[in-house]
Design a protein around this motif. Structure first.
Motif, mmCIF file in Angstrom:
data_model
loop_
_atom_site.group_PDB
_atom_site.id
_atom_site.type_symbol
_atom_site.label_atom_id
_atom_site.label_comp_id
_atom_site.label_asym_id
_atom_site.label_seq_id
_atom_site.Cartn_x
_atom_site.Cartn_y
_atom_site.Cartn_z
ATOM 1 N N LEU A 234 0.720 -1.280 0.010
ATOM 2 C CA LEU A 234 0.068 0.117 0.086
ATOM 3 C C LEU A 234 0.825 1.224 0.031
ATOM 4 C CD1 LEU A 234 -2.404 -1.325 2.669
ATOM 5 C CD2 LEU A 234 -3.111 -0.786 0.194
ATOM 6 N N LEU A 235 0.349 2.360 -0.563
ATOM 7 C CA LEU A 235 1.140 3.580 -0.809
ATOM 8 C C LEU A 235 1.784 4.001 0.643
ATOM 9 C CD1 LEU A 235 2.370 5.893 -2.345
ATOM 10 C CD2 LEU A 235 0.217 7.077 -2.396
ATOM 11 N N CYS B 261 -3.989 8.927 6.969
ATOM 12 C CA CYS B 261 -2.991 8.697 6.161
ATOM 13 C C CYS B 261 -3.192 9.565 4.808
ATOM 14 C CB CYS B 261 -3.262 7.295 5.696
ATOM 15 S SG CYS B 261 -4.954 6.999 4.979
ATOM 16 N N THR B 262 -3.638 10.843 5.035
ATOM 17 C CA THR B 262 -3.850 11.591 3.887
ATOM 18 C C THR B 262 -2.649 12.362 3.372
ATOM 19 O OG1 THR B 262 -6.190 12.113 4.510
ATOM 20 C CG2 THR B 262 -5.202 13.361 3.025
ATOM 21 N N CYS C 142 -6.923 3.349 10.846
ATOM 22 C CA CYS C 142 -7.761 2.512 10.836
ATOM 23 C C CYS C 142 -7.567 1.490 9.686
ATOM 24 C CB CYS C 142 -9.312 3.212 10.307
ATOM 25 S SG CYS C 142 -9.293 3.984 8.596
ATOM 26 N N ASP C 143 -8.441 0.754 9.447
ATOM 27 C CA ASP C 143 -8.187 -0.328 8.432
ATOM 28 C C ASP C 143 -9.537 -0.476 7.355
ATOM 29 O OD1 ASP C 143 -6.312 -2.117 8.267
ATOM 30 O OD2 ASP C 143 -6.784 -3.093 10.061
ATOM 31 N N THR C 144 -10.272 0.892 7.524
ATOM 32 C CA THR C 144 -11.614 0.838 6.776
ATOM 33 C C THR C 144 -11.666 2.030 5.939
ATOM 34 O OG1 THR C 144 -12.338 1.929 8.867
ATOM 35 C CG2 THR C 144 -12.890 -0.582 8.402
ATOM 36 N N CYS D 251 -3.742 4.849 2.243
ATOM 37 C CA CYS D 251 -3.833 3.554 2.831
ATOM 38 C C CYS D 251 -4.701 2.718 1.749
ATOM 39 C CB CYS D 251 -4.472 3.601 4.212
ATOM 40 S SG CYS D 251 -6.314 4.001 4.186
ATOM 41 N N THR D 252 -5.534 3.506 0.858
ATOM 42 C CA THR D 252 -6.374 2.853 -0.167
ATOM 43 C C THR D 252 -5.977 2.945 -1.387
ATOM 44 O OG1 THR D 252 -7.774 3.082 1.888
ATOM 45 C CG2 THR D 252 -8.893 2.513 -0.441
#
Ligand code: FAD
Ligand code: FES
Lengths: 291, 133
Positions: free
Chosen positions: B24-25, B50-51, B42-44, B62-63
Motif C-alpha cells: 500500500l502507498l 493517512c492523507t 484505521c483499516d476501513t 492506505c487505499t
C-alpha cells in the motif's frame, strides 16, 4: 491489514484490458479502489490479478450528446460534484454524488465502480434506476447497451460478464420541467445509507406528471425500482393524496432487514418519509423553483 | 505475485523502489521512505490519518497501491515546513490548538492545504464540506 499477493497489470487500452480479463478468470478490475481495496485488506477479496483501468484513455468525461447525458466510467465523484452541467440540470445526480462517502474518498471513487460494484448500499444505483439510465459495457465483441433495470441481478452481482468493462453510463438528457432529488439518512457523515430514496419527475405543460422515477437504496439485495409508485403518479398532479399513495407503494415494495442501522419497520417508515420529501423537492425543482 | 520498479516524487525528491504489487502507498511512504508523519489510524478507509496529496489532490494513502503512484507527485506532512519554518497551516493549527489527540493531524493539515488552494476564502460551510462532509 495487508492484502494477499496478486499480479498487477495496467493496460493502456480498453481492448488490452478486456483481453487480460478474458485470459485471467481470477482477475478483477481496479477502478477507484475504494470498495475493492478495503475488501482486499480484509481478505474478503483475494483476486489473483488486478487489471488497473486508471490509465485507460477517454473514460473520464461528462457530456450531453443526442438524447443523453453520458458519463465516462472513470469519472471521479469529485468531478461530478464540480460539474456545472450536473449541478445545473441534473439535480438528482448532484444530490447523490454529494452524499457519497467523504471528500477524500470522492477524489478517487468512480461512478463506474459505484454501479459495477452493485453494493446494495451504494448510492448511484437507485439514482440510475430513477433516471432510467443505460449502462454501456465493452467486451471482446465490442459495446452493448444494458438498460439499468436489467443490470443489478443480486447483491454484488450484475449482468456484466467477466470480460466486460462498464465504460459509460447514460442518463436521459434533461428536458424542460424536469427535476429530481436524493434523500439519504446516514448515521454519521461518510456512512452508507440507512435508507435513501431517489426521485425524478418530468412534468407536462399542464403541471401533471408525465413520468416519475423512484429508486430505493439499501432496502433489499439490489437497488429497488418502485414501479407501482411510479405508475400511480403518472398522469396525476402531485398533491398530498398522490404523494401519500406513492410513498405507501414505495414502502411496500422495499425489502429491508433489521440490522445495526435499524429495524425493518423503521426503515419502511423512512422509505415513506423520504419518498414524500424527494417527490416534493423534485416537483419544486421541475417547476423551476431553484436547485 | 508481481513486483514492479516504480519512480515517484515525494516532497520534491525523486525515489525509485522495487515494490510488491500489494504494497500500500502508505506503507511505502512510512516504511520504505521512512516518512512516518503520515499515520495509519484505521483499516476501513475512514479516518484520514493517512492523507497525502497525490498530484495536488488529497487522498487516503492506505487505499491505493504504491505501484499505482508510479510517476506521481506526492506531498506529505514532512514537506509542509520550509527551511525550518512552519507552513502557515502548521502555524494556524498550533495557534488555535486545532487538534484533539493529534494522531490524525497530519492528514487534517494536508486536507486543509488542498482546501485552501482550491478556495482561499472558505466560509464555515465550505470548510465543513471540504474537510469531512
Ligand atoms: C469510507 C468509505 C465510505 C463510503 N461511503 C459510500 C457511500 O456513502 N455511498 C456509496 O455509494 N459508496 C460509498 N463508498 C464506496 C465508494 O463510492 C466506492 O468507491 C465505490 O463503491 C466503488 O467505486 P471504485 O471506483 O472505488 O471501484 P473499485 O473499488 O475499484 O471497484 C469495485 C468493484 O467494481 C468493479 N469495477 C470497478 N469499475 C468497473 C468497471 N468500470 N467495469 C466493471 N467492473 C468494475 C471492480 O472489479 C470491483 O469488483 C464508500 C467507500 C469508503 C471507503
Ligand atoms: S488509515 Fe484510516 S483512512 Fe487511511
Amino acid at each position: 491489514m495487508i492484502p494477499a499477493s496478486f499480479d498487477y497489470t495496467c493496460p493502456k487500452t480498453v481492448a488490452e484490458a478486456v483481453s487480460l480479463l478474458g485470459q485471467n478468470p481470477e482477475a478483477k478490475i481496479l477502478a477507484g479502489g475504494h470498495s475493492l481495496i478495503p475488501m482486499m485488506r480484509f481478505r474478503m477479496a483475494t483476486p489473483a490479478m488486478l487489471v488497473d483501468i486508471n490509465q485507460l484513455e477517454g473514460l473520464s468525461y461528462i457530456k450531453e450528446e443526442g438524447d443523453w447525458l453520458e458519463i465516462g466510467a472513470m469519472t471521479r465523484e469529485s468531478e461530478l460534484d464540480r460539474s456545472e452541467l450536473v449541478r445545473k440540470s441534473y439535480s438528482l445526480l448532484a444530490d447523490t454524488t454529494r452524499v457519497i462517502a467523504d471528500p477524500l474518498v470522492r477524489n478517487l471513487a468512480t461512478v463506474g465502480g459505484n454501479i459495477a460494484h452493485a453494493d446494495p448500499a451504494n448510492d448511484h444505483p437507485a439514482t440510475m434506476l430513477a433516471y432510467g439510465a443505460e449502462v454501456t459495457a465493452t467486451g471482446p465483441d465490442g459495446e452493448r447497451s444494458i438498460p439499468i433495470g436489467d443490470f443489478f441481478l443480486d447483491a454484488f452481482t450484475t449482468s456484466l460478464s467477466h470480460d466486460e468493462i462498464l465504460t459509460a453510463i447514460r442518463i436521459p438528457r434533461a428536458v424542460e420541467k424536469s427535476g429530481g432529488a436524493y434523500f439519504k439518512l446516514e448515521r454519521k457523515v461518510g456512512d452508507y445509507a440507512t435508507v435513501a430514496v431517489a426521485a425524478q419527475l418530468v412534468l407536462n405543460g399542464d403541471g401533471k406528471i408525465a413520468s416519475a422515477g423512484i429508486g430505493l437504496t439499501n432496502v433489499g439485495l439490489t437497488p429497488i425500482k418502485a414501479t407501482a409508485a411510479e405508475e400511480a403518479l403518472t398522469g396525476k398532479v402531485l398533491d398530498d393524496a398522490s404523494i401519500k399513495e406513492a410513498a405507501r407503494l414505495a414502502s411496500e415494495v422495499a425489502e429491508p432487514i433489521e440490522d445495526q442501522r435499524g429495524s425493518e419497520e423503521y426503515k419502511r417508515h423512512l422509505v415513506r418519509t423520504f419518498t414524500s420529501r424527494a417527490l416534493r423537492k423534485a416537483q419544486e425543482r421541475a417547476e423551476g423553483g431553484g436547485v | 505475485m508481481s513486483t514492479h520498479s516504480i519512480t515517484l516524487k515525494v516532497n520534491g525528491e525523486e525515489h525509485t523502489r522495487e515494490v510488491e504489487a500489494r504494497l500500500l502507498l502508505v506503507h511505502l511512504i512510512r516504511e520504505e521512505l521512512e516518512l512516518t508523519g503520515t499515520h495509519i489510524g484505521c483499516d476501513t478507509t475512514s479516518c484520514g490519518a493517512c492523507t497525502i496529496l497525490l498530484n495536488g489532490r488529497p487522498v487516503k494513502s492506505c487505499t491505493m497501491f504504491a505501484v499505482q503512484a508510479s510517476g506521481a507527485e506526492i506531498a506529505s506532512v514532512e514537506g509542509l515546513a520550509t527551511n525550518g519554518n512552519l507552513h502557515p497551516i502548521q502555524e494556524g493549527f498550533t495557534e488555535k490548538h486545532g487538534l484533539q489527540c493529534g494522531y490524525c493531524t497530519p492528514g487534517m493539515m494536508m486536507t486543509t492545504v488542498a482546501l485552501l488552494k482550491d478556495n482561499p476564502n472558505p466560509n464555515e460551510e465550505d470548510i465543513r464540506w471540504g474537510v469531512a462532509d
